[in-house]
Motif scaffolding. Structure first.
Motif, PDB file in Angstrom:
ATOM      1  N   THR A  26     -69.752 -13.278 109.484  1.00 37.00           N
ATOM      2  CA  THR A  26     -70.358 -12.026 109.956  1.00 37.00           C
ATOM      3  C   THR A  26     -69.416 -10.905 109.606  1.00 37.00           C
ATOM      4  O   THR A  26     -68.255 -11.122 109.317  1.00 37.00           O
ATOM      5  CB  THR A  26     -70.599 -12.056 111.477  1.00 37.00           C
ATOM      6  OG1 THR A  26     -71.305 -10.877 111.833  1.00 37.00           O
ATOM      7  CG2 THR A  26     -69.307 -12.119 112.260  1.00 37.00           C
ATOM      8  N   GLU A  27     -69.915  -9.662 109.623  1.00 31.74           N
ATOM      9  CA  GLU A  27     -69.065  -8.521 109.308  1.00 31.74           C
ATOM     10  C   GLU A  27     -68.285  -8.184 110.557  1.00 31.74           C
ATOM     11  O   GLU A  27     -68.686  -7.361 111.373  1.00 31.74           O
ATOM     12  CB  GLU A  27     -69.906  -7.321 108.867  1.00 31.74           C
ATOM     13  CG  GLU A  27     -70.696  -7.617 107.622  1.00 31.74           C
ATOM     14  CD  GLU A  27     -71.864  -6.679 107.491  1.00 31.74           C
ATOM     15  OE1 GLU A  27     -72.059  -6.158 106.416  1.00 31.74           O
ATOM     16  OE2 GLU A  27     -72.551  -6.470 108.487  1.00 31.74           O
ATOM     17  N   ARG A  28     -67.122  -8.816 110.718  1.00 34.06           N
ATOM     18  CA  ARG A  28     -66.480  -8.834 112.020  1.00 34.06           C
ATOM     19  C   ARG A  28     -65.235  -7.980 112.105  1.00 34.06           C
ATOM     20  O   ARG A  28     -64.530  -8.027 113.095  1.00 34.06           O
ATOM     21  CB  ARG A  28     -66.150 -10.286 112.374  1.00 34.06           C
ATOM     22  CG  ARG A  28     -67.417 -11.092 112.455  1.00 34.06           C
ATOM     23  CD  ARG A  28     -67.159 -12.550 112.403  1.00 34.06           C
ATOM     24  NE  ARG A  28     -66.433 -12.991 113.585  1.00 34.06           N
ATOM     25  CZ  ARG A  28     -66.080 -14.251 113.754  1.00 34.06           C
ATOM     26  NH1 ARG A  28     -66.364 -15.148 112.850  1.00 34.06           N
ATOM     27  NH2 ARG A  28     -65.438 -14.589 114.846  1.00 34.06           N
ATOM     28  N   LEU A  29     -64.912  -7.279 111.087  1.00 33.76           N
ATOM     29  CA  LEU A  29     -63.779  -6.357 111.178  1.00 33.76           C
ATOM     30  C   LEU A  29     -64.291  -5.050 111.738  1.00 33.76           C
ATOM     31  O   LEU A  29     -64.422  -4.054 111.067  1.00 33.76           O
ATOM     32  CB  LEU A  29     -63.139  -6.149 109.810  1.00 33.76           C
ATOM     33  CG  LEU A  29     -61.827  -5.362 109.775  1.00 33.76           C
ATOM     34  CD1 LEU A  29     -60.795  -6.036 110.673  1.00 33.76           C
ATOM     35  CD2 LEU A  29     -61.316  -5.214 108.375  1.00 33.76           C
ATOM     36  N   ASN A  30     -64.628  -5.085 113.063  1.00 32.53           N
ATOM     37  CA  ASN A  30     -65.163  -3.928 113.764  1.00 32.53           C
ATOM     38  C   ASN A  30     -66.449  -3.411 113.160  1.00 32.53           C
ATOM     39  O   ASN A  30     -66.723  -2.215 113.170  1.00 32.53           O
ATOM     40  CB  ASN A  30     -64.141  -2.783 113.799  1.00 32.53           C
ATOM     41  CG  ASN A  30     -63.014  -3.104 114.724  1.00 32.53           C
ATOM     42  OD1 ASN A  30     -63.235  -3.469 115.885  1.00 32.53           O
ATOM     43  ND2 ASN A  30     -61.803  -2.995 114.233  1.00 32.53           N
ATOM     44  N   GLY A  31     -67.238  -4.279 112.604  1.00 33.66           N
ATOM     45  CA  GLY A  31     -68.568  -3.865 112.184  1.00 33.66           C
ATOM     46  C   GLY A  31     -68.730  -3.753 110.700  1.00 33.66           C
ATOM     47  O   GLY A  31     -69.824  -3.848 110.188  1.00 33.66           O
TER      48      GLY A  31
ATOM     49  N   CYS B  46     -54.348 -10.929 119.021  1.00 33.57           N
ATOM     50  CA  CYS B  46     -55.603 -10.995 119.779  1.00 33.57           C
ATOM     51  C   CYS B  46     -56.734 -10.341 118.992  1.00 33.57           C
ATOM     52  O   CYS B  46     -57.844 -10.881 118.906  1.00 33.57           O
ATOM     53  CB  CYS B  46     -55.446 -10.300 121.134  1.00 33.57           C
ATOM     54  SG  CYS B  46     -54.390 -11.163 122.307  1.00 33.57           S
ATOM     55  N   ALA B  47     -56.447  -9.166 118.433  1.00 32.51           N
ATOM     56  CA  ALA B  47     -57.458  -8.460 117.651  1.00 32.51           C
ATOM     57  C   ALA B  47     -57.886  -9.287 116.442  1.00 32.51           C
ATOM     58  O   ALA B  47     -59.055  -9.306 116.058  1.00 32.51           O
ATOM     59  CB  ALA B  47     -56.931  -7.095 117.212  1.00 32.51           C
ATOM     60  N   GLY B  48     -56.938 -10.014 115.836  1.00 33.67           N
ATOM     61  CA  GLY B  48     -57.254 -10.814 114.669  1.00 33.67           C
ATOM     62  C   GLY B  48     -58.119 -12.009 114.990  1.00 33.67           C
ATOM     63  O   GLY B  48     -58.979 -12.399 114.198  1.00 33.67           O
ATOM     64  N   VAL B  49     -57.936 -12.593 116.172  1.00 36.24           N
ATOM     65  CA  VAL B  49     -58.703 -13.785 116.532  1.00 36.24           C
ATOM     66  C   VAL B  49     -60.180 -13.470 116.714  1.00 36.24           C
ATOM     67  O   VAL B  49     -61.051 -14.205 116.256  1.00 36.24           O
ATOM     68  CB  VAL B  49     -58.125 -14.422 117.816  1.00 36.24           C
ATOM     69  CG1 VAL B  49     -59.069 -15.482 118.376  1.00 36.24           C
ATOM     70  CG2 VAL B  49     -56.763 -15.035 117.525  1.00 36.24           C
ATOM     71  N   VAL B  50     -60.476 -12.359 117.389  1.00 35.97           N
ATOM     72  CA  VAL B  50     -61.870 -12.058 117.726  1.00 35.97           C
ATOM     73  C   VAL B  50     -62.469 -10.941 116.877  1.00 35.97           C
ATOM     74  O   VAL B  50     -63.650 -10.639 117.008  1.00 35.97           O
ATOM     75  CB  VAL B  50     -61.990 -11.684 119.222  1.00 35.97           C
ATOM     76  CG1 VAL B  50     -61.583 -12.846 120.079  1.00 35.97           C
ATOM     77  CG2 VAL B  50     -61.149 -10.455 119.551  1.00 35.97           C
ATOM     78  N   GLY B  51     -61.677 -10.317 116.014  1.00 36.29           N
ATOM     79  CA  GLY B  51     -62.220  -9.266 115.161  1.00 36.29           C
ATOM     80  C   GLY B  51     -62.517  -7.986 115.898  1.00 36.29           C
ATOM     81  O   GLY B  51     -63.439  -7.266 115.524  1.00 36.29           O
TER      82      GLY B  51
END
Length: 489
Positions: A12-17, A118-123
């Motif tokens: 999914t496009e998970r780097l903040n959208g 943390c940010a890297g784990v959940v995007g």
């Protein structure tokens, strides 16, 4: 087509959208692959019916250069606390101060590492959303409230400096004959003028990255302050220097032989206050994730490098300011170092220029500190709304009105926000990043008994110790002297 193809590979496009099509490697580096449990969270956080749709905070395809990001984060780190570092050194000695400063800088860098991981784990690159991911809606609210409390306290402390210092600087320019009844000598009027004419236009910027130039100017002003401190070390003689026949009345010199001797290591009743002062000197965590969001070619490693360079630069500036300020006045240095120079010679043109530079620096820092508060408010109240210029501007105006009212009408604002700082700063540096890391990183990847999570738990415990210690000092001061010696940022 290339962006859609990448989305199929990553999940999914998970780097903040939005995943920049030139930075697939950065996405993989941040650990987004294989974390299918975060997909639902991400879809709630950033609905992406259209892969090209922009989020309400930023387009997430970072446009801010590495250098500008360093300027912004360095400006966020450097607060008015730099003026009290020489006083902290006078109560710890040079060696103990350096050891404490190194430890706090390393701990701050480690704390940012936990946040980025943390940010890297959940995007997710929003502090409030990490709270949501870790503890649900209550975690999101707690994170947003702590960020708002701390940054409102910081903004208030900066404007309080403007309120107290700017009228004195104007009076010095006009000479002793200046009419103190004029509007331009009223600190309350001046902070409103400064807020409308300087702070508000900068706070209107859509992206934090645009403030890189003003942050650079602010840091330049503080470098001028540092150069002046070093220069004055060789201009102001020690009170007992035999070549200096007239001792300023201010010094109240005793007959002790070591009055001009630097203390290498010392412990007294005020030594414990130095630890919170140093800990708060590196608080920048509310700004880390917003800066990460707007960083060009964003990756965890690149943002960590931004943080490390910023912390190193501030470490050097803090250390030099403390050493040369302390070696100028030794035990006579005040908690507010500029006041010490003023008492020696209130008409010194260089010191007058330094006061102006410090005023400009703290004024230009206010918009940088305002951005995370506005982001927290938008995350809480307008999370599913598209970006709106009207809402963007109204929130900034309301925040500035609140801060101005606090500075004008609350007489003991330093005590109030010293108390807030003593609770919010340890939470932002130690407690929240640690517990977010423990909760967010899957146990399948790192068990609760793994070295990393045990370190994070110890880090959170250290934060609680800092909080209890800082609050104890403030309460003791309130009871004994009626004022707090432990400042915020």
């Amino acid at each position: 087509m290339e962006l859609q193809k990448m989305g199929e590979e990553v999940g999914t496009e998970r780097l903040n959208g939005t995943v920049p099509n030139h930075d697939k490697a950065a996405v993989l580096e941040n650990g987004f692959e294989g974390e299918e449990h975060a997909m639902t969270e991400q879809e709630e956080f950033l609905p992406h019916n259209n892969s090209k749709k922009l989020n309400q905070f930023t387009d997430f395809e970072g446009k801010t250069s590495f250098g500008m990001s360093v300027f912004n984060l360095s400006n966020a780190i450097m607060g008015s606390g730099i003026l009290g570092l020489a006083y902290a050194m006078s109560n710890t000695g040079i060696v103990l101060f350096v050891v404490l400063l190194i430890c706090i800088a390393l701990l701050s860098s480690y704390s940012i590492h936990l946040l980025l991981k943390c940010a890297g784990v959940v995007g997710i690159r929003a502090y409030e959303q990490l709270g949501l991911r870790a503890f649900g809606h209550s975690g999101k609210v707690v994170a947003a409230v702590i960020i708002s409390m701390h940054n409102i306290g910081a903004m208030s402390s900066y404007l309080f400096i403007v309120k107290s210092e700017l009228p004195l600087v104007i009076q010095t320019f006009l000479g002793s004959s200046g009419n103190t009844n004029e509007w331009y000598m009223n600190g309350n009027v001046l902070i409103i003028v400064v807020s409308i004419c300087v702070i508000l236009p900068l706070a209107m910027m859509k992206h934090l990255g645009y403030l890189g130039y003003t942050s650079g100017l602010s840091l330049t002003c503080m470098c001028f302050f540092l150069i002046s401190v070093i220069y004055k070390k060789f201009q102001i003689p020690c009170p007992l220097n035999e070549t200096h026949h007239e001792v300023p009345e201010y010094y109240n010199v005793t007959t002790e032989d070591d009055v001009c001797a630097a203390k290498i290591f010392t412990v007294n009743s005020k030594t414990a206050y130095a630890i919170p002062i140093l800990a708060f000197a590196f608080v920048c965590h509310p700004e880390v994730l917003p800066i990460y969001t707007e960083l060009r070619r964003a990756s965890k490693r690149r943002m960590q490098n931004v943080a490390n360079v910023s912390i190193l630069a501030m470490f050097v500036m803090y250390l030099l300011t403390a050493i040369f300020g302390y070696l100028t006045f030794y035990g006579n240095v005040e908690a507010e170092m500029l006041h010490t120079y003023i008492k020696v010679d209130s008409l010194d043109r260089l010191i007058l220029s330094v006061r102006l530079a410090v005023l400009l620096a703290v004024t230009l820092t206010v918009p940088v500190v305002l951005f995370p508060i506005r982001r927290a408010i938008q995350q809480l109240l307008f999370h599913k709304k598209d970006f709106s210029w009207l809402r963007h501007v109204i929130i900034a105006i309301c925040l500035l009105i609140i801060v101005n009212l606090l500075v004008i009408f609350v007489p003991n604002i330093k005590d109030i926000f010293g108390f807030i700082g003593a609770t919010s700063a340890p939470s932002l540096i130690f407690i929240l990043p640690s517990i977010f890391y423990i909760r967010i990183v899957p146990n399948e990847k790192e068990s609760l008994l793994s070295r990393s999570k045990i370190q994070a738990a110890c880090f959170a415990g250290l934060g609680f110790i800092f909080m209890v210690m800082s609050l104890s000092f403030i309460i003791v001061d309130w009871v004994t002297t009626g004022k707090s010696s432990v400042g915020g940022h």
